[in-house]
Structures are given as structure tokens and as C-alpha cells.
Design a protein around this motif. Structure first.
Motif, mmCIF file in Angstrom:
data_model
loop_
_atom_site.group_PDB
_atom_site.id
_atom_site.type_symbol
_atom_site.label_atom_id
_atom_site.label_comp_id
_atom_site.label_asym_id
_atom_site.label_seq_id
_atom_site.Cartn_x
_atom_site.Cartn_y
_atom_site.Cartn_z
ATOM 1 N N ALA A 188 0.822 -1.216 0.000
ATOM 2 C CA ALA A 188 0.000 0.000 0.000
ATOM 3 C C ALA A 188 0.852 1.261 0.000
ATOM 4 O O ALA A 188 0.505 2.266 -0.641
ATOM 5 C CB ALA A 188 -0.921 -0.002 1.213
ATOM 6 N N ARG A 192 0.355 5.047 -2.158
ATOM 7 C CA ARG A 192 -0.535 5.852 -1.324
ATOM 8 C C ARG A 192 -0.683 7.280 -1.835
ATOM 9 O O ARG A 192 -1.749 7.892 -1.719
ATOM 10 C CB ARG A 192 -0.032 5.866 0.119
ATOM 11 C CG ARG A 192 -1.002 6.548 1.084
ATOM 12 C CD ARG A 192 -0.602 6.347 2.521
ATOM 13 N NE ARG A 192 -0.594 4.953 2.910
ATOM 14 C CZ ARG A 192 -1.675 4.244 3.189
ATOM 15 N NH1 ARG A 192 -2.875 4.789 3.090
ATOM 16 N NH2 ARG A 192 -1.573 2.972 3.540
ATOM 17 N N ARG A 201 -13.596 0.120 -3.840
ATOM 18 C CA ARG A 201 -14.123 0.469 -2.516
ATOM 19 C C ARG A 201 -14.614 -0.792 -1.827
ATOM 20 O O ARG A 201 -15.509 -1.480 -2.319
ATOM 21 C CB ARG A 201 -15.276 1.458 -2.659
ATOM 22 C CG ARG A 201 -15.926 1.882 -1.341
ATOM 23 C CD ARG A 201 -15.056 2.797 -0.526
ATOM 24 N NE ARG A 201 -15.730 3.225 0.719
ATOM 25 C CZ ARG A 201 -15.158 3.986 1.640
ATOM 26 N NH1 ARG A 201 -13.924 4.415 1.463
ATOM 27 N NH2 ARG A 201 -15.823 4.326 2.746
ATOM 28 N N ARG A 204 -16.820 -1.338 5.077
ATOM 29 C CA ARG A 204 -16.320 -1.096 6.441
ATOM 30 C C ARG A 204 -17.312 -1.769 7.384
ATOM 31 O O ARG A 204 -18.239 -1.145 7.875
ATOM 32 C CB ARG A 204 -16.248 0.399 6.745
ATOM 33 C CG ARG A 204 -14.938 1.093 6.358
ATOM 34 C CD ARG A 204 -14.640 1.070 4.897
ATOM 35 N NE ARG A 204 -13.473 1.910 4.587
ATOM 36 C CZ ARG A 204 -12.849 1.881 3.439
ATOM 37 N NH1 ARG A 204 -13.231 1.047 2.465
ATOM 38 N NH2 ARG A 204 -11.815 2.675 3.213
ATOM 39 N N GLU A 226 -13.366 -9.194 -5.650
ATOM 40 C CA GLU A 226 -12.597 -8.254 -6.473
ATOM 41 C C GLU A 226 -11.515 -8.996 -7.258
ATOM 42 O O GLU A 226 -11.286 -8.715 -8.432
ATOM 43 C CB GLU A 226 -11.958 -7.177 -5.590
ATOM 44 C CG GLU A 226 -12.930 -6.192 -4.991
ATOM 45 C CD GLU A 226 -13.583 -5.299 -6.037
ATOM 46 O OE1 GLU A 226 -12.990 -5.094 -7.118
ATOM 47 O OE2 GLU A 226 -14.696 -4.817 -5.777
ATOM 48 N N GLU A 242 -3.262 -1.497 -5.355
ATOM 49 C CA GLU A 242 -4.493 -0.746 -5.094
ATOM 50 C C GLU A 242 -5.410 -1.485 -4.120
ATOM 51 O O GLU A 242 -6.009 -0.878 -3.229
ATOM 52 C CB GLU A 242 -5.232 -0.477 -6.405
ATOM 53 C CG GLU A 242 -4.587 0.594 -7.255
ATOM 54 C CD GLU A 242 -5.477 1.031 -8.395
ATOM 55 O OE1 GLU A 242 -6.694 1.158 -8.188
ATOM 56 O OE2 GLU A 242 -4.941 1.242 -9.494
ATOM 57 N N GLU A 246 -6.589 -0.368 -0.269
ATOM 58 C CA GLU A 246 -7.980 -0.300 0.184
ATOM 59 C C GLU A 246 -8.238 -1.261 1.337
ATOM 60 O O GLU A 246 -9.033 -0.956 2.243
ATOM 61 C CB GLU A 246 -8.921 -0.595 -0.982
ATOM 62 C CG GLU A 246 -10.404 -0.573 -0.642
ATOM 63 C CD GLU A 246 -10.917 0.763 -0.111
ATOM 64 O OE1 GLU A 246 -12.089 0.813 0.322
ATOM 65 O OE2 GLU A 246 -10.161 1.756 -0.107
ATOM 66 N N GLU A 249 -6.904 0.521 4.367
ATOM 67 C CA GLU A 249 -7.793 1.634 4.712
ATOM 68 C C GLU A 249 -9.083 1.121 5.371
ATOM 69 O O GLU A 249 -9.566 1.682 6.355
ATOM 70 C CB GLU A 249 -8.135 2.452 3.463
ATOM 71 C CG GLU A 249 -6.975 3.255 2.918
ATOM 72 C CD GLU A 249 -6.436 4.251 3.921
ATOM 73 O OE1 GLU A 249 -7.201 5.139 4.359
ATOM 74 O OE2 GLU A 249 -5.256 4.131 4.282
ATOM 75 N N ALA A 250 -9.649 0.057 4.826
ATOM 76 C CA ALA A 250 -10.908 -0.479 5.354
ATOM 77 C C ALA A 250 -10.741 -0.995 6.780
ATOM 78 O O ALA A 250 -11.529 -0.677 7.678
ATOM 79 C CB ALA A 250 -11.433 -1.582 4.449
#
Length: 342
Positions: A188, A192, A201, A204, A226, A242, A246, A249-250
Motif C-alpha cells: 500500500a 498511497r 471500494r 467497512r 474483487e 491498489e 484499500e 484503509e478499510a
């Protein structure tokens, strides 16, 4: 008070000598990560065999580096659970033998809750009660309210997979290697700051619920979908990066949102984070940012990375602050030990 801590709940073999629960005199970890990387995960039997080989040399090294003879140790603390039964037995039996042979008190320790005590290993900046504790590791994601060392209340936890397991399993789906957390973070970090991303996306999970529980199994499924959508040709290095971004981040979004919600509900003064995933720099960055944004006066405590992952220093710290000695005959490995406290 000087305590010898012993930890062998999973794949590491560790021993530490700690004074008064705050000062590390030695902290030795004999890692078998090289072996588990080869297999893409932990094989319990192989982990335990390696620990049998390492346990006595590791304890001896901890004592030697600390400059403390075994007869000058005041107590021995050992992880009794939760964990892998074979691994736990190595540490527990070694500790029981030393306790019997040297006449030292033996203190059984809950490995999960003990992770939070890595934050007390810095006497210049101790957490203030009441505190909120987030334990986030490969096997556990738990929230605790710490009113004092003796009054600790479990508030919520994972209903299925832990955050660390989600990192490991999604990293495997992307072919990024083991352990998954550092592999995801490394992938990541490379993109970034890029402006042109595909806009993947991921969910969460449970951030819209009123409770303080977690769930990460659905996130793993979303990553699998995905990957499948990207077709039989396989994923490009850019797509892997990518998705890794994500995923990180999630997971960190969920951890931060739930934890800060709990801190507001219970009006705590300190926030303690512990466990292997606490070493994730993005998690630290978000925690600091959200606390600042909310203009909260809560103090954030996250150990340095080497104290987040499994080691024996926080086992000894836990034993000093809230441990209770037990007759060596009554101390047994408890792989399914409950993590809830009231």
C-alpha cells in the motif's frame, strides 16, 4: 520487584526480565518467522517443536543480558492462554519446572489482555485511568474498559475473524506473502500518494451499528470477489497494490471508528492499543488524526513495534500490575481461555 516473563502462545519463543512492571532489563524473542513464511502460515506442530528447542536458551539469554541470577528473580510469569496448545505447553511446563526447582512464585497470565500492558513499559508516561484498551492481533480484536488494574470490563470483540487474520488471508489472496499485515502495508505504501487509482471500494463492516463488536469475514469475501472480477489472467502488480491500499484503509477505518466511539461513550482519559496490528503505522496515523480532529484530550498510547508483536516483557508487566500467584500444580495451559473480564 523483578519478574521473569515467559511467552510461547503461538509461534514465538520469548523471555524477558522486567523491574516493577515498567523497566525492561532484557527482552529476548527467538523468532521462527523464517519457517512460517515458507509455509505461508503457522503450522502448530512445527511451531511447538521449534519452541522446545529454543525455550531454555531463550530464558538463559534473558537472565544473562539482564544481569540477574535466577535466584534473585522475585516471581515467574507465564502465558497460559489463549493460544496453541502445543506452544503453550512448552512455556507453561518450563515455568512450572523453574518455579518448583527455585521456589519462586508462579503467575499465570492471559496473553490477550496482557498485550495492553506493553503501554506501561515506559514509566515516564504511564496511562491514566479510566482507559480504553484495543487489543488487535492475528487472533483477537477486543475492546476493554480499564477502570483500574483490578477492574477491567470487556466491551466488545470480533464476531468472526480478527483484524490480523483478515490481513493474513487477504494478503494470501493477493499473493503478497506472510505475515499479511506488513505485506499489505508495504504494498500500500508504494501507491498511497498516487492520484490516479481505480476507485476500488471495500466495505467497512459494522461501522454503522450501535454495538462495539467487529466483523471482518465479509471484508475477506469482498476482496475475493474483487480478485475474481479481475479475471483468469491474474492480477497486475498495480491492481495488487491498489487492493492492498484499500484493504489497509478499510480495516484501519473500522478499528479507529469503533474504538473512538467506545472512548466517547465511556469518557476515558487514555486510549491503549496493543497486539501485532498495533504496529501498523497507518492505524497510528489515523488514531492521532481523529483524536486531534475531535479536539479530545484523550492521551493515545501505542507501544513501539517490537513491543506490539508477541514478546515476554508485557507478560511480566501484566503480572506485576494485576497478576496473582498460583500453586504451580494448579497452573495449566488453557488454549481456549476466555478473553472476557468483569
Amino acid at each position: 520487584m523483578i519478574i521473569l516473563g515467559i511467552e510461547s502462545s503461538c509461534d514465538e519463543t520469548a523471555a524477558a526480565v522486567v523491574r516493577d512492571g515498567t523497566t525492561i532489563l532484557s527482552n529476548i524473542v527467538s523468532s521462527s518467522m523464517w519457517m512460517h513464511e515458507k509455509y505461508g502460515g503457522i503450522i502448530p506442530e512445527k511451531a511447538a517443536r521449534e519452541q522446545v528447542r529454543c525455550i531454555i536458551p531463550t530464558i538463559n539469554e534473558a537472565l544473562e543480558i539482564s544481569g540477574t541470577a535466577l535466584q534473585n528473580i522475585d516471581a515467574i510469569a507465564v502465558t497460559v492462554g489463549p493460544g496453541l496448545i502445543g506452544s503453550l505447553l512448552v512455556g507453561v511446563e518450563a515455568a512450572k519446572t523453574l518455579s518448583l526447582a527455585c521456589g519462586k512464585p508462579l503467575i499465570p497470565v492471559n496473553h490477550v489482555l496482557a498485550h495492553l500492558y506493553a503501554n506501561f513499559l515506559k514509566p515516564e508516561n504511564p496511562p491514566v485511568f479510566p482507559s480504553l484498551g484495543l487489543v488487535v492481533s492475528g487472533g483477537h480484536t477486543e475492546l476493554y474498559l480499564l477502570k483500574s488494574h483490578r477492574e477491567i470490563i470487556w466491551l466488545g470483540g470480533t464476531l468472526d475473524d480478527a483484524a490480523g487474520e483478515a490481513f493474513d488471508k487477504t494478503a494470501r489472496l493477493l499473493g503478497l506473502g506472510y505475515p499479511g499485515g506488513p505485506a499489505i502495508a508495504k504494498a500500500a505504501a508504494g501507491i498511497r500518494l498516487k492520484k490516479s487509482l481505480s476507485g476500488i471500494r471495500l466495505p467497512r463492516p459494522m461501522t454503522g451499528t450501535d454495538n462495539l463488536n467487529f466483523s471482518f469475514s465479509g471484508l475477506k469475501t469482498a476482496v475475493l470477489r474483487e480478485v475474481q472480477k479481475m479475471g483468469k489472467a491474474g492480477i497486475t502488480s498495480g491492481q495488487k497494490a491498489e487492493l492492498a491500499l484499500e484493504i489497509e484503509e478499510a480495516i484501519t477505518d473500522v478499528l479507529v471508528k469503533k474504538t473512538l466511539r467506545a472512548s466517547q461513550i465511556h469518557q476515558v482519559k487514555s486510549l491503549l492499543v496493543g497486539g501485532g496490528v498495533a504496529a501498523n503505522s497507518r492505524l497510528t496515523e489515523k488514531m492521532k488524526s481523529e483524536i486531534k480532529r475531535s479536539k479530545s484530550e484523550i492521551s493515545l498510547h501505542i507501544p513501539p513495534p517490537n513491543l506490539c508483536t508477541d514478546n515476554a516483557s508485557y507478560i511480566a508487566a501484566y503480572a506485576f500490575f494485576r497478576g496473582k500467584a498460583a500453586p504451580w500444580r494448579q497452573v495449566e495451559a488453557q488454549p481456549g481461555m476466555e478473553v472476557e473480564y468483569n
